[in-house]
Write a protein that holds these residues in place. Sequence first.
Motif, short mmCIF file in Angstrom:
data_model
loop_
_atom_site.label_atom_id
_atom_site.label_comp_id
_atom_site.label_asym_id
_atom_site.label_seq_id
_atom_site.Cartn_x
_atom_site.Cartn_y
_atom_site.Cartn_z
N SER A 100 0.82 -1.21 0.00
CA SER A 100 0.00 0.00 0.00
C SER A 100 0.86 1.26 0.00
N ALA A 101 0.17 2.40 -0.17
CA ALA A 101 0.85 3.69 -0.07
C ALA A 101 1.46 3.88 1.30
N MET A 102 0.80 3.31 2.33
CA MET A 102 1.31 3.45 3.69
C MET A 102 2.61 2.68 3.89
N GLU A 103 2.73 1.50 3.28
CA GLU A 103 3.99 0.77 3.37
C GLU A 103 5.09 1.53 2.64
N GLU A 104 4.78 2.04 1.45
CA GLU A 104 5.76 2.83 0.70
C GLU A 104 6.25 4.02 1.54
N LEU A 105 5.30 4.69 2.19
CA LEU A 105 5.64 5.86 3.00
C LEU A 105 6.51 5.47 4.19
N GLY A 106 6.14 4.38 4.87
CA GLY A 106 6.93 3.93 6.02
C GLY A 106 8.36 3.61 5.64
N ILE A 107 8.54 2.97 4.50
CA ILE A 107 9.88 2.65 4.02
C ILE A 107 10.64 3.94 3.69
N ARG A 108 9.95 4.86 3.03
CA ARG A 108 10.59 6.13 2.66
C ARG A 108 11.00 6.94 3.88
N LEU A 109 10.23 6.81 4.97
CA LEU A 109 10.56 7.52 6.21
C LEU A 109 11.62 6.80 7.04
N GLY A 110 12.06 5.64 6.57
CA GLY A 110 13.12 4.92 7.25
C GLY A 110 12.68 4.15 8.48
N LEU A 111 11.39 3.82 8.58
CA LEU A 111 10.91 3.05 9.72
C LEU A 111 11.37 1.60 9.62
N GLN A 112 12.04 1.13 10.65
CA GLN A 112 12.61 -0.21 10.67
C GLN A 112 11.70 -1.22 11.38
N ASN A 113 10.57 -0.76 11.89
CA ASN A 113 9.71 -1.60 12.71
C ASN A 113 8.35 -1.86 12.07
N LEU A 114 8.30 -1.84 10.74
CA LEU A 114 7.03 -2.07 10.05
C LEU A 114 6.62 -3.53 10.13
N ASP A 115 5.35 -3.74 10.41
CA ASP A 115 4.75 -5.08 10.46
C ASP A 115 3.67 -5.10 9.39
N VAL A 116 3.83 -5.96 8.39
CA VAL A 116 2.97 -5.93 7.21
C VAL A 116 1.74 -6.81 7.41
N ALA A 117 0.57 -6.22 7.21
CA ALA A 117 -0.70 -6.95 7.27
C ALA A 117 -1.20 -7.19 5.84
N PRO A 118 -1.95 -8.27 5.61
CA PRO A 118 -2.42 -8.56 4.26
C PRO A 118 -3.48 -7.61 3.75
N ASP A 119 -4.24 -6.98 4.66
CA ASP A 119 -5.30 -6.06 4.25
C ASP A 119 -5.61 -5.13 5.41
N ASN A 120 -6.46 -4.14 5.13
CA ASN A 120 -6.78 -3.15 6.15
C ASN A 120 -7.59 -3.72 7.30
N PHE A 121 -8.42 -4.71 7.01
CA PHE A 121 -9.21 -5.32 8.08
C PHE A 121 -8.30 -6.00 9.10
N SER A 122 -7.31 -6.74 8.60
CA SER A 122 -6.34 -7.37 9.51
C SER A 122 -5.56 -6.32 10.28
N MET A 123 -5.25 -5.21 9.62
CA MET A 123 -4.46 -4.16 10.25
C MET A 123 -5.19 -3.56 11.45
N VAL A 124 -6.47 -3.20 11.27
CA VAL A 124 -7.18 -2.58 12.39
C VAL A 124 -7.44 -3.58 13.51
N LYS A 125 -7.64 -4.85 13.15
CA LYS A 125 -7.84 -5.87 14.19
C LYS A 125 -6.56 -6.07 15.00
N MET A 126 -5.41 -6.08 14.32
CA MET A 126 -4.15 -6.22 15.04
C MET A 126 -3.97 -5.08 16.04
#
Length: 207
Positions: A100-126
């Motif tokens: 997603s755009a959010m993963e692209e942004l996190g990588i561009r901002l140099g975040l080393q602690n990104l945890d990738v979810a398969p979809d937005n529903f999984s993301m909000v539940k996590m």
Amino acid sequence: MPSDEGRTGFVIDVVRELLSRLDAPLEIVSLPWRRAMETLKQGENVLMAPLARTPDRETRYKWVVPILTEEVRLYTVDDGPILTLEAARKLPSITVQGGSAMEELGIRLGLQNLDVAPDNFSMVKMLAYGNSNAMISFRMLALWSMEREGLDPERLVPGEVLDRFDVSIAATLETPEEILRPIREAFDVMRSDGSLQMILEQYSLGS
């Protein structure tokens, strides 16, 4: 149209109103997010809505029309802090949707602690169930995904704004201008006659 990330009501309403003004054989098809992206990359005369216009995507697609501009924020829940980017760097995990755009942004901002979810529903539940410390999302997408999963959107605590992107309709690079021109013209009429603003205001997105 993606059926997981971004199949928010306002996008469906905007696209349906747009198609009603066109004398063209265009059809709305809902696909899972990753399949929708692959179809956009490989298909012929394919359009996708919504798609965030990011620096990484700028040259990959033709950008047909911007529907609205949306903020991308950090989010926590309940009694979580109003999170800043610097504080977020120190967390064990920040969840984003893969590809997603959010993963692209996190990588561009140099975040080393990104945890990738398969979809937005999984993301909000996590996030809601304590399996993640924070997430990065569009406001509209965060609220809609919480509602879709039966979670209270009021639990979300907005943090720092990380960027702003145009939420757009995009097309494959090979799509000819004779297809895109009437779409742009019809969208301009929607803007000028107030119908676009009316749809956005129904979802509390109007300016």
